[in-house]
Design a protein around this motif. Structure first.
Motif, short mmCIF file in Angstrom:
data_model
loop_
_atom_site.label_atom_id
_atom_site.label_comp_id
_atom_site.label_asym_id
_atom_site.label_seq_id
_atom_site.Cartn_x
_atom_site.Cartn_y
_atom_site.Cartn_z
N UNK A 39 0.80 -1.23 0.00
CA UNK A 39 0.00 0.00 0.00
C UNK A 39 0.83 1.27 0.00
N UNK A 40 2.13 1.18 0.33
CA UNK A 40 2.94 2.39 0.46
C UNK A 40 3.83 2.65 -0.75
N UNK A 41 4.10 1.63 -1.56
CA UNK A 41 5.02 1.79 -2.67
C UNK A 41 4.29 2.26 -3.93
N UNK A 42 5.04 2.96 -4.79
CA UNK A 42 4.46 3.51 -6.01
C UNK A 42 5.24 3.13 -7.26
N UNK A 43 6.44 2.56 -7.12
CA UNK A 43 7.27 2.21 -8.27
C UNK A 43 7.78 0.78 -8.11
N UNK A 44 8.51 0.33 -9.12
CA UNK A 44 9.15 -0.99 -9.02
C UNK A 44 10.64 -0.85 -8.75
N UNK A 45 11.10 0.36 -8.43
CA UNK A 45 12.51 0.57 -8.17
C UNK A 45 12.95 -0.06 -6.85
N UNK A 46 14.16 -0.54 -6.82
CA UNK A 46 14.76 -0.98 -5.56
C UNK A 46 15.05 0.23 -4.70
N UNK A 47 15.08 0.02 -3.40
CA UNK A 47 15.40 1.08 -2.44
C UNK A 47 14.49 2.30 -2.59
N UNK A 48 13.21 2.06 -2.93
CA UNK A 48 12.28 3.18 -3.07
C UNK A 48 12.09 3.88 -1.73
N UNK A 49 12.15 5.22 -1.74
CA UNK A 49 11.90 6.01 -0.55
C UNK A 49 10.41 6.30 -0.50
N UNK A 50 9.69 5.62 0.38
CA UNK A 50 8.23 5.68 0.33
C UNK A 50 7.67 6.88 1.09
N UNK A 51 8.45 7.47 1.95
CA UNK A 51 7.97 8.64 2.70
C UNK A 51 8.77 9.86 2.27
#
Length: 417
Positions: A39-51
């Protein structure tokens, strides 16, 4: 040579996989996105900064800044990448999150010793060396399997954390040590309130601004009845707190010999009394509001907060019971964990856990003894805390100077320390 399996491609998992591969050991890194998202992620990138896109303070007289500097010396890929893609942010290290994530994704994907598998892992692998880096939003099937492995009392699905303050910033002329009815040793710091002080505090609390909840958190809010935010209790009536976490019964004020109108209790977070938790003060207030309102409590006017209250869906281990200081599970040495799953808070702390778990996974493959970081390092102090804190009241902890051992002689000035 068998491949080490790393589950989770967040900050911790990305750092972990890189540290294993840089030692010449093949790695299989599992990341469920984009086939299964959270529910918090928006991309398929590794190490995504969700906040936020900020890793916190840069200067080394701040705990996050000191931890980042340690990680630079240790060869952290993630911190090196954050430095490369930094954007202006005053005294903080903030990054262009798109460039940051894209660069790390490309490095991991193209590394000859790292196999990136885009698939959900629903069960703990039972063979080989495995590192769990699935974060606070571990998928439901894997969380259930982890629950069966750890035991229900050692896995939490909601982070309802109260604020923590530095002990040396509490006014001991107002706060006094005592236990209710003087039972056992004097284990709590008590901040007594007069009726007027309580009324002012209650009024500020019920009118303070709350942090917005994400949609998935709002939908699950019904589960919070057992650990309601302190402001929600207050809204149930003027006396609700006085019959709940601020109950004054059995806590005579030694200055007056009388029972206060209300009492806020603080419980020690460590054996040295350097950190104190506000008992029953889990909250969903905005962080600025927490500091404003909670400093109205007698004795906390000048309090320094090392952690502010949070209330959101989270999955984290009772690490003091389950993990060694090497981040290995006590009951299964070839299984390690890192990142927010182990009870550290913040991006930089997650990276640190990934570095340590990856380094130790590699050392296990090479037949070398795993590392334990010394507590005089910020990294070591954080790992020492999460693996040795009292299990009963364990909550996630960010890097802070309150968890580090005292200097001899003691130095109070933070910059000098």
């Amino acid at each position: 040579m068998n491949s080490v399996q790393v589950i989770g491609g967040g900050l911790a998992g990305t750092e972990c996989a890189w540290q294993i591969a840089r030692r010449g050991i093949p790695v299989t890194l599992y990341e469920m996105r984009p086939h299964q998202t959270s529910p918090a992620h928006h991309t398929d990138q590794l190490a995504e900064l969700v906040c936020s896109n900020s890793f916190g303070a840069l200067v080394t007289d701040r705990a996050p800044g000191l931890l980042k500097e340690e990680l630079r010396h240790l060869g952290s890929l993630v911190i090196q990448t954050a430095d490369r893609f930094a954007v202006p942010a005053g005294g903080a290290l903030a990054v262009d999150r798109v460039l940051f994530g894209a660069h790390l994704t490309a490095l991991i994907r193209d590394h000859p010793l790292i196999t990136l598998v885009r698939a959900e892992v629903t069960e703990l692998p039972t063979t080989g060396i495995v590192v769990l880096a699935t974060g606070p939003l571990t998928s439901a099937p894997l969380a259930q399997d982890l629950l069966a492995f750890t035991g229900e009392q050692y896995l939490s699905f909601f982070d309802a954390a109260s604020p923590i303050v530095e002990g040396e910033t509490i006014d001991r002329n107002r706060a006094y040590l005592a236990s209710r009815y003087d039972r056992g040793e004097a284990a709590y710091l008590n901040c007594p309130m007069t009726e007027a002080e309580y009324r002012d505090f209650w009024t500020a609390l019920v009118n303070a601004e709350q942090a917005p909840l994400k949609e998935y958190e709002e939908a699950e809010r019904k589960f919070f009845e057992g650990c309601l935010p302190v402001e929600e209790i207050a809204r149930r009536g003027f006396d609700a707190l006085r019959f709940g976490p601020l109950k004054p019964v059995g806590l005579l004020d030694p200055r007056t010999g009388e029972r206060p109108f209300a009492v806020v209790q603080l419980r020690a977070e460590d054996g040295g009394g350097r950190l104190w938790n506000l008992v029953g003060f889990q909250t969903n207030l905005k962080w600025g509001e927490q500091q404003r309102v909670f400093r109205m409590i007698p004795g906390l006017q000048e309090a320094s907060f090392v952690r502010l209250g949070v209330m959101h869906r989270n999955t984290f281990l009772a690490s003091p019971y389950l993990l060694r200081s090497t981040l290995q599970f006590r009951k299964r040495e070839n299984l390690l964990a890192c990142g927010q799953l182990v009870g550290t808070e913040g991006y930089t702390a997650a990276v640190m856990g990934g570095w340590l778990a990856g380094t130790n996974a590699a050392r296990l493959v090479l037949g070398e003894p795993p590392l334990t970081l010394p507590p005089v390092m910020m990294a070591g102090a954080l790992v020492h805390y999460i693996t040795r804190a009292p299990v009963k009241h364990f909550q996630p902890m960010p890097p802070n100077f309150g968890i580090m051992p005292d200097l001899e002689p003691k130095v109070r000035n933070k910059l000098q320390r």
